[in-house]
Every structure is written in C-alpha cells, then in structure tokens.
Design a protein around this motif. Structure first.
Motif, PDB file in Angstrom:
ATOM      1  N   HIS A 120     -20.088   3.503 -28.814  1.00  0.00           N
ATOM      2  CA  HIS A 120     -18.918   3.398 -29.681  1.00  0.00           C
ATOM      3  C   HIS A 120     -18.259   2.054 -29.391  1.00  0.00           C
ATOM      4  N   ASN A 121     -17.308   1.687 -30.209  1.00  0.00           N
ATOM      5  CA  ASN A 121     -16.616   0.408 -30.029  1.00  0.00           C
ATOM      6  C   ASN A 121     -15.507   0.590 -28.996  1.00  0.00           C
ATOM      7  N   SER A 122     -15.661  -0.036 -27.835  1.00  0.00           N
ATOM      8  CA  SER A 122     -14.634   0.125 -26.789  1.00  0.00           C
ATOM      9  C   SER A 122     -13.890  -1.185 -26.530  1.00  0.00           C
ATOM     10  N   ASP A 123     -13.946  -2.118 -27.476  1.00  0.00           N
ATOM     11  CA  ASP A 123     -13.293  -3.416 -27.260  1.00  0.00           C
ATOM     12  C   ASP A 123     -11.790  -3.277 -26.952  1.00  0.00           C
ATOM     13  N   GLY A 124     -11.044  -2.636 -27.853  1.00  0.00           N
ATOM     14  CA  GLY A 124      -9.602  -2.459 -27.637  1.00  0.00           C
ATOM     15  C   GLY A 124      -8.892  -3.768 -27.416  1.00  0.00           C
ATOM     16  N   ILE A 125      -7.941  -3.769 -26.469  1.00  0.00           N
ATOM     17  CA  ILE A 125      -7.297  -5.029 -26.100  1.00  0.00           C
ATOM     18  C   ILE A 125      -8.033  -5.572 -24.876  1.00  0.00           C
ATOM     19  N   ASP A 126      -8.066  -6.876 -24.759  1.00  0.00           N
ATOM     20  CA  ASP A 126      -8.812  -7.505 -23.677  1.00  0.00           C
ATOM     21  C   ASP A 126      -8.221  -7.052 -22.346  1.00  0.00           C
ATOM     22  N   GLY A 127      -9.102  -6.634 -21.448  1.00  0.00           N
ATOM     23  CA  GLY A 127      -8.610  -6.185 -20.147  1.00  0.00           C
ATOM     24  C   GLY A 127      -8.375  -4.692 -20.161  1.00  0.00           C
ATOM     25  N   MET A 128      -7.535  -4.261 -19.241  1.00  0.00           N
ATOM     26  CA  MET A 128      -7.430  -2.826 -18.966  1.00  0.00           C
ATOM     27  C   MET A 128      -6.448  -2.121 -19.893  1.00  0.00           C
ATOM     28  N   HIS A 129      -6.728  -0.865 -20.175  1.00  0.00           N
ATOM     29  CA  HIS A 129      -5.792  -0.025 -20.929  1.00  0.00           C
ATOM     30  C   HIS A 129      -4.938   0.837 -19.993  1.00  0.00           C
ATOM     31  N   VAL A 130      -5.390   1.013 -18.769  1.00  0.00           N
ATOM     32  CA  VAL A 130      -4.574   1.689 -17.739  1.00  0.00           C
ATOM     33  C   VAL A 130      -4.676   0.866 -16.455  1.00  0.00           C
ATOM     34  N   TYR A 131      -3.692   1.008 -15.574  1.00  0.00           N
ATOM     35  CA  TYR A 131      -3.749   0.265 -14.308  1.00  0.00           C
ATOM     36  C   TYR A 131      -3.077   1.072 -13.208  1.00  0.00           C
ATOM     37  N   VAL A 132      -3.242   0.598 -11.980  1.00  0.00           N
ATOM     38  CA  VAL A 132      -2.655   1.277 -10.823  1.00  0.00           C
ATOM     39  C   VAL A 132      -1.512   0.421 -10.279  1.00  0.00           C
ATOM     40  N   PRO A 133      -0.257   0.884 -10.430  1.00  0.00           N
ATOM     41  CA  PRO A 133       0.850   0.160  -9.785  1.00  0.00           C
ATOM     42  C   PRO A 133       0.849   0.470  -8.283  1.00  0.00           C
ATOM     43  N   TRP A 134       1.547  -0.320  -7.506  1.00  0.00           N
ATOM     44  CA  TRP A 134       1.619  -0.083  -6.052  1.00  0.00           C
ATOM     45  C   TRP A 134       2.188   1.313  -5.803  1.00  0.00           C
ATOM     46  N   TRP A 135       1.576   2.023  -4.868  1.00  0.00           N
ATOM     47  CA  TRP A 135       1.941   3.435  -4.685  1.00  0.00           C
ATOM     48  C   TRP A 135       2.292   3.804  -3.236  1.00  0.00           C
ATOM     49  N   LEU A 136       2.268   2.840  -2.314  1.00  0.00           N
ATOM     50  CA  LEU A 136       2.512   3.192  -0.909  1.00  0.00           C
ATOM     51  C   LEU A 136       3.783   2.533  -0.366  1.00  0.00           C
ATOM     52  N   LEU A 137       4.778   2.345  -1.262  1.00  0.00           N
ATOM     53  CA  LEU A 137       6.032   1.733  -0.816  1.00  0.00           C
ATOM     54  C   LEU A 137       6.633   2.567   0.319  1.00  0.00           C
ATOM     55  N   GLY A 138       6.917   1.920   1.431  1.00  0.00           N
ATOM     56  CA  GLY A 138       7.539   2.618   2.559  1.00  0.00           C
ATOM     57  C   GLY A 138       6.560   3.407   3.415  1.00  0.00           C
ATOM     58  N   ASP A 139       5.285   3.385   3.084  1.00  0.00           N
ATOM     59  CA  ASP A 139       4.293   4.118   3.890  1.00  0.00           C
ATOM     60  C   ASP A 139       4.209   3.486   5.285  1.00  0.00           C
ATOM     61  N   ARG A 140       4.350   4.279   6.303  1.00  0.00           N
ATOM     62  CA  ARG A 140       4.408   3.720   7.668  1.00  0.00           C
ATOM     63  C   ARG A 140       3.038   3.555   8.310  1.00  0.00           C
ATOM     64  N   ARG A 141       2.012   4.176   7.698  1.00  0.00           N
ATOM     65  CA  ARG A 141       0.697   4.114   8.345  1.00  0.00           C
ATOM     66  C   ARG A 141      -0.039   2.816   8.045  1.00  0.00           C
ATOM     67  N   LYS A 142       0.302   2.184   6.934  1.00  0.00           N
ATOM     68  CA  LYS A 142      -0.451   0.971   6.583  1.00  0.00           C
ATOM     69  C   LYS A 142      -0.079  -0.160   7.537  1.00  0.00           C
ATOM     70  N   ILE A 143      -1.050  -1.053   7.786  1.00  0.00           N
ATOM     71  CA  ILE A 143      -0.841  -2.078   8.813  1.00  0.00           C
ATOM     72  C   ILE A 143      -0.617  -3.467   8.207  1.00  0.00           C
ATOM     73  N   PHE A 144      -0.185  -3.512   6.942  1.00  0.00           N
ATOM     74  CA  PHE A 144       0.120  -4.812   6.342  1.00  0.00           C
ATOM     75  C   PHE A 144       1.416  -4.662   5.552  1.00  0.00           C
ATOM     76  N   PRO A 145       2.200  -5.743   5.417  1.00  0.00           N
ATOM     77  CA  PRO A 145       3.437  -5.643   4.651  1.00  0.00           C
ATOM     78  C   PRO A 145       3.186  -5.719   3.142  1.00  0.00           C
TER      79      PRO A 145
END
Lengths: 567, 207
Positions: free
Chosen positions: A346-371
C-alpha cells in the motif's frame, strides 16, 4: 582592490540570513511596515526550478548517484534529490578543526537556508529546559510561561501536527490534526506500551489542513526535497515570499556578510558584505541589524566585527561569543521485523519522516547514570527505492539469483529504524573561534572548531542503544549491524545532527552573556541575534520551532523599540 | 535530469495555470489534484525507446559480460523481468563513462571473471562458458564467509556488482513494480489499510 560602494539608501533594518530566524524577522518587521533588506549568502530560490519533488530516480541518468558516482565513493555532500543548495564542505567557504578535534558544519546557501529541506520536527522546549533543576547548565533569562504565547504564534504560522497529551516533557501546542500511524509505527507503539515508553503522534511542520493560503499536504512523503505546494514549512515560501509582496522587503542574494560597521557611539550603522557575483565590497546602511546567519556563522560575523571600541569582536565584552557550542547527541539503530515481511503493499508515503515519536520519558528517574534526556525519531515503511536502499539487504542476504530477488522483495518495508536526539551539556572544550591563519575566498577569516563529547553524552548513547534494542526485540525483530565500539558507543560525529546552538548566548548578566532576554546585544542596542546562537542550552527538542518563537518575540520588541525611538 | 523531463514538467505547470516563478510565489499553492497532474506528467516521461544501447565506457565484450552477470544476479522470474531487461548494465556503463574510479572497478572485475574462468576451463571467457560453469564461479565469490582462498578480488568485485545491479534494478520501473512501491503520487488524504495492520499484528507478539 574591490570597489567600495558607499552610497546606499538607509534601511530600517538589515537582516542577515534567510532561514527560520531571518524569515521570521522579515515577516514580523514587514508586517509592522518597517523597511527591511535581507542579505542571503546564496542564490534566490525558485521552487519550480530548484525542487526535485516527484522525480523518479530513473528519470535522472545517474539515478541520484551523482554525475561522477559520488554516492558510491562516499563523496556525496547531501542526497541528490534533496532541496538545499547546501554542503558539509563549500570550497569557497572552508572551516577548520583544531588538531585532534572533529566538527562537521552543514551550510545551506540559498534563500530559506536549511528550512527548505529540514526534518520539520517541531517540539516546544519544556519548563525545566529553561530553568534546569540539576544546575548543570545556566538558566535561561525567560520562562516557559513567557514563551508559550510565542510558541502559539509560531505554530499558528508554520503549521504543526500533533495531539494534546499533557506531558511535562513535551508541552502541548496549537496543533493541526495528526496523521495516522503507518503499520510499522502501530507495532512500535505496541512495543513501547509494553515497555512503559510513551509513543505519541509526531509534531511536524506539515499541513494536514490548509492554513494561511498554503495548500494541505498531498502526502507524497518527499518533504526533504522541498515542497512545491509549500505544504511543508520553509521560511522562503511561508515567510519571505509573502513579505516580498508587501513592498517593504528588498532581498539581496549572493551577499556574504563580512562585518557589522559601528559608529563612535557603538551602534551598528551598516553591514559590509561581499557581492559574490562581482567580488565587490559593498555596504548597506541601517538603523538596526538582525543577525540570523545560523549559530556558528553569526558568531563568526560578530567575532570578525572588531574595532577600537570592540577589540574582542562586536557584542563580545563578555568573551562568550563562540563558546558553549553544542549539537544534539545522536545515535541510530535499525532492525528487521519478521511480522512486517511480505506485508500487503500500500502507499505508506504520508509525510516525510515519522508519524509518531517517543518524547523523553524518564524525567527525574534516579537510576539512569546520565543527565538530561533524549527523544526518539522513527523510520520505516515502503519508501521510494533509491540508490543504496538495498545495499544492506545485499550484504545481509549475500548470494545472487532468485533467492536474492525473493529476499529483497520479502524484506522490503520490514526494516524499522530509531534515531535518538539527546541533550548535550555545554562544556568548556566545545567552541568555535576565528582561525588566525585562514580566510575564505572572500577574504573573510574562517572558523576553527573545538569539540568534545563528555562521558554524559556517551552514557546517554549507551542508554539509547539499550532502549532501541528493547523496542526492536519486543516487537519480535532483530537488530541490524555490529555492536558499536564500546569507547565511543557509536555517538554521532559532532555537528552532524545539524543542530548547532549556544554560540551567542543570552542571559541576565552582561559579564556572562552577549544578549538579553530579547536577543538584543547588551552592548549594542540596535543589534539582535535571531537563530539558535542565543540558546543557553540544547534541550532534547529540535531547535527550529524555538528559533521562530524567539525571533518573533525579539522582532516584535525591536519594532516596538523603534516605534518608541529607543533604537 | 534529462531535458525531456524538465521540459514536460514545466509545460504541465504552465498548463495548470500556476506560475511558480518568484514574482507570484506567494500565491503559488497547488491543490492536491493539480499536484497529482504534476506527478502524472513526470511519470509519463518514463524512458522513451532509444534504440540499442551503445556502451560509452566498456568494450562490447565487457558490456556483454556485464549484461550476463546482471542477469545472473537478478534474473527474470514469475514476478517480473530481471536486471537485464531493466538496463542494469547500461546504468553501470553510464557511471563508468563519467568516473575513472568506477571504470577501473568494472574493467578490472570483469577481466578477473574471464581470468578465473580461463584457468578453470582452458581458455574460455566468462561469456562463452556454460551456465553451470558461470554459476560455479559465482558460488565461489558470492558469499563472503565461505569464499575460497585466493578469491578475495572476485569477492570484492562481486560485492560492487551485486549492490549496483540491485540499485539499477530497483530504481527502474520494472524493479519498482516488482517491489510493489505504490507511492510518489498526490493523495487528498492519508489512510493505512486495515488489512495491512491486521496482517502485521497477526504475525507479531502482540496478536
């Protein structure tokens, strides 16, 4: 000696650079009836002639490989079909890197600059981006609450898709309708849900509905080639062409700014530039100047504008110009997903690039070892076959004959890819300065880059790899390619994400910043900088939308100050 | 871009009454339907028959050898004609004509094929050899891991030939149809077919 032409009319404002910042300045100022001259280092743009939208590879003799097979030998500067007149290397306009340092600087010399081709991901910075809670970088002199109305205006003009999600890491905006997720994006969303990762409709500057006299998108997926219908935002088509119709704008293409000229009172009175076609030195007089040449080019212009009064470069009493250079932290990984093999066509061209994305989700997470954090951009679908589309498949399948042909057909559309774009903490080893030993073809001293990723960024990239691998494997896929080198973790070459920022930073303290919160130079009241140079940090959100918002606010302020007679 | 394409695209733009020249660019918005005409016009420019191709860079023998090689790499099957019909050898010869670096890869590699066959089959060229002799040689160079010792130059060349034959084939109208790519057209709306989503979910861990 080039001829010096001193006679010229006095413009109210000279804008240098025609990308997102310069385009916004031109739009806002001409709307106020202000006479503007716009200097662009490249040629005029004619979309019908310059954009290669809709062209099939087989309609070009070399099919996009380049007239001399540049793509095959790693010498292609940018995709043949892409919109920009832009390059990593411009023979007449070189730059250098200090020994042991690496930095790649993409310039697009044409009206509209990089907005003709860019990815058009349009994300608002969040409240904590302006006032970081970890103290690792300086606070901005503005808050999210102050910027929100300017983001509203910016989105209203350029047009941004999206949905209201109520996430602190991805503030909601003034959105056009979202676009349906493609099949691979549906699977990625399910994979993310299982892993507790948000995956939401993307925020892109493409028109899912007609606004401001621009036609709605026709979903050919070729926005990177430039959009003939102007349904994908570019400053050239959405800002500068309309401003030309007001009669208040004079566009001067082929004009390479050399220096901002100041008078005894320390005000900018003219811009000196080289007319590239004739290699003639010219001056254009003005009551105010808006520098929007892109973060590093703007820093270069200020540093090259030295005088008795400003021996350190213009607006650089603080010595911060060129410092705090950052680029987004980049890392990419792809995988093959058996559930997508043999997918009904089928035609999946759509708009160039992604139609969904992942925003940052670990704000304030204490286990991660990078800021700080990153967002994830997704790729996949049935893309138009191009030179190189199946090189990886050839290398993975090997062999020849019907098995190869069947394998490529089966795997077409079954690949998914993930690109992390993360926040770098500005550091003292990453900056640009004037190289005392080199000038460009116009005699203008060039930039020399210094750049260093810290362990913060390397650790972030390691986290990206683990996340992408988990998403791919949770949907039953298998990661492609070798495990990255453990030392660099596969982090992007500095500059190659093309998100330079920070080189003429804003702040409240004139000893530690060059600009005030309106992007106005502390030391030179009629000088404004309106690109990503004023940005105090590099949030994990692509800078263009914020360039428009900050430039809009700065130029409304400039127009008001001119009306009051303060500038 | 060929002159023909450029000209007819411009004619279409003129035909639909939209000037995209700078002076009126602020008004230059196309409806989706008009944009579709542009796509169609461009598609209609598909290669006009040009008569037999005369190699620009390779000798007649080299070109014929390359044609045979391309036919072995991506043959015709029940889905579609192969790389030979798609003009893969022409594309590669064209690139060789404008790049000495590329030309050296192909003159060297095609010469290597002849040399390897000659050693095995008493003086025949690759082109003269029986099909099973040809494939026996390819079997020795088409898989990097299992390639026979001393065949490195052949493996290297075959890697180039395979990826470039694939490029030529899949960017041709025949290859695009073989893949089933259905885009590069103007749509008034974007929708994803339900059956495609169901197909993927049914085969995924999320069914």
């Amino acid at each position: 000696m080039p001829e010096i032409i001193r006679k010229s009319p006095v413009f109210d404002v000279v804008v240098i650079g025609s990308g997102a910042g310069g385009g916004t300045a031109v739009k806002v100022l001409t709307d106020h009836g202000i006479d503007v001259a716009l200097l662009e280092a490249g040629p005029m743009l004619n979309p019908a002639r310059d954009f290669r939208e809709h062209v099939w590879p087989y309609q070009v003799d070399h099919r996009g490989a380049g007239a001399h097979s540049e793509l095959y030998f790693g010498r292609q500067q940018w995709g043949f079909f892409a919109a920009p007149v832009g390059y990593w290397d411009i023979p007449d306009e070189p730059y250098t890197a200090a020994p042991g340092n690496q930095f790649r600087w993409f310039r697009s010399r044409i009206l509209g600059g990089r907005t003709n081709h860019y990815g058009r991901i349009s994300l608002r910075f969040a409240d904590y981006d302006f006032q970081p809670e970890d103290g690792l970088s300086d606070p901005w002199p503005v808050t999210y609450a102050e910027m929100a109305p300017w983001y509203d205006k910016a989105e209203g003009l350029i047009g941004v898709t999206g949905t209201r999600e109520g996430l602190r890491t991805a503030p909601d905006g003034n959105f056009l309708p979202p676009i349906e997720p493609r099949v691979h994006e549906v699977l990625i969303q399910k994979s993310c849900r299982k892993l507790g990762i948000p995956c939401i409709p993307s925020r892109m500057a493409m028109l899912t509905r007609s606004i401001n006299g621009r036609a709605a998108c026709h979903y050919c997926g070729q926005c990177g080639r430039g959009c003939i219908t102007a349904s994908a935002f570019s400053s050239s088509q959405a800002m500068i062409f309309p401003a030309m119709k007001t009669g208040k704008l004079t566009v001067i293409p082929g004009a390479m700014a050399r220096e901002l000229v100041t008078d005894g009172s320390g005000r900018v009175t003219a811009v000196s530039y080289v007319d590239k076609a004739t290699r003639t030195e010219r001056q254009i007089r003005c009551r105010a100047a808006v520098v929007a040449a892109s973060a590093c080019e703007s820093a270069r212009l200020l540093l090259n504008s030295r005088s008795l009064r400003f021996p350190n470069g213009l607006a650089n009493g603080s010595s911060v110009v060129g410092k705090y250079l950052s680029d987004s932290v980049g890392y990419s990984l792809s995988g093959n997903v058996p559930a997508l093999e043999g997918l009904p066509r089928h035609n999946s061209d759509g708009i160039d690039g992604m139609h969904v994305y992942v925003p940052w989700w670990l704000l304030g997470d204490r286990r991660k070892i990078f800021p700080r954090g990153y967002h994830i951009e997704l790729g996949g679908g049935f893309r138009m076959p191009q030179i190189g589309s199946f090189h990886q498949a050839c290398a993975a399948l090997e062999g020849y004959g019907k098995r190869l042909k069947d394998g490529i057909r089966e795997g077409y559309g079954a690949e998914v890819s993930f690109s992390g774009r993360g926040e770098m903490i500005p550091n003292r080893n990453s900056y640009c300065e004037i190289d005392p030993e080199r000038v460009d073809a116009w005699g203008i001293p060039v930039l020399r880059f210094h750049f260093e990723w810290s362990e913060n960024e390397i650790n972030q990239v390691r986290h990206m790899h683990q996340t992408f691998q988990a998403i791919i494997e949770t949907m039953g896929g298998k990661v492609n390619g070798p495990v990255p080198d453990p030392k660099t973790a596969g982090i992007s070459v500095p500059g190659t994400i093309i998100h330079e920022a920070g080189t003429v930073r804003m702040g409240t303290d004139p000893a530690r910043s060059a600009l005030n919160s309106y992007c106005q130079a502390h030391e030179v009241k009629n000088l404004f900088v309106c690109d990503a140079a004023p940005f105090v940090s590099q949030p994990d959100k692509n800078v263009t939308l914020s360039i428009v918002a900050f430039a809009w606010r700065a130029n409304e302020y400039l127009a008001e100050e001119m009306r009051k007679g303060n500038v | 871009m060929s002159e023909t394409v450029d000209r007819s695209r411009r004619e279409w733009l003129r035909h639909i009454g939209v000037s995209l020249s700078l002076g009126t660019a602020a008004n230059s918005v196309l409806t989706a339907q008009d944009a579709h005409h542009v796509h169609e016009a461009v598609a209609a420019d598909e290669a006009v028959s040009k008569g037999p191709y005369l190699p620009k860079a390779l000798t007649a023998h080299e070109f014929a050898t390359l044609e045979r090689l391309s036919d072995l790499i991506l043959p015709a099957d029940e889905h579609s004609p192969g790389a030979l019909a798609a003009g893969a050898a022409e594309f590669i010869d064209f690139l060789c004509s404008a790049s000495d670096e590329m030309k050296r890869i192909y003159t060297g590699g095609l010469g290597w094929l002849d040399g390897a066959i000659r050693r095995r089959n008493q003086g025949q060229t690759f082109l003269d050899a029986a099909p099973d002799r040809q494939t026996a040689l390819l079997d020795a160079i088409a898989w990097r891991e299992s390639a026979a010792a001393g065949m490195e130059a052949g493996v290297e060349f075959f890697g180039w030939a395979r990826k470039m034959v694939a490029d030529a084939f899949y960017t041709s109208p025949i290859g695009i149809r073989d893949l089933g790519y259905q885009g590069n057209r103007a749509m008034s709306e974007f929708h994803v077919p339900r059956e495609a989503i169901d197909y993927a979910i049914e085969r995924s861990p999320f069914k």
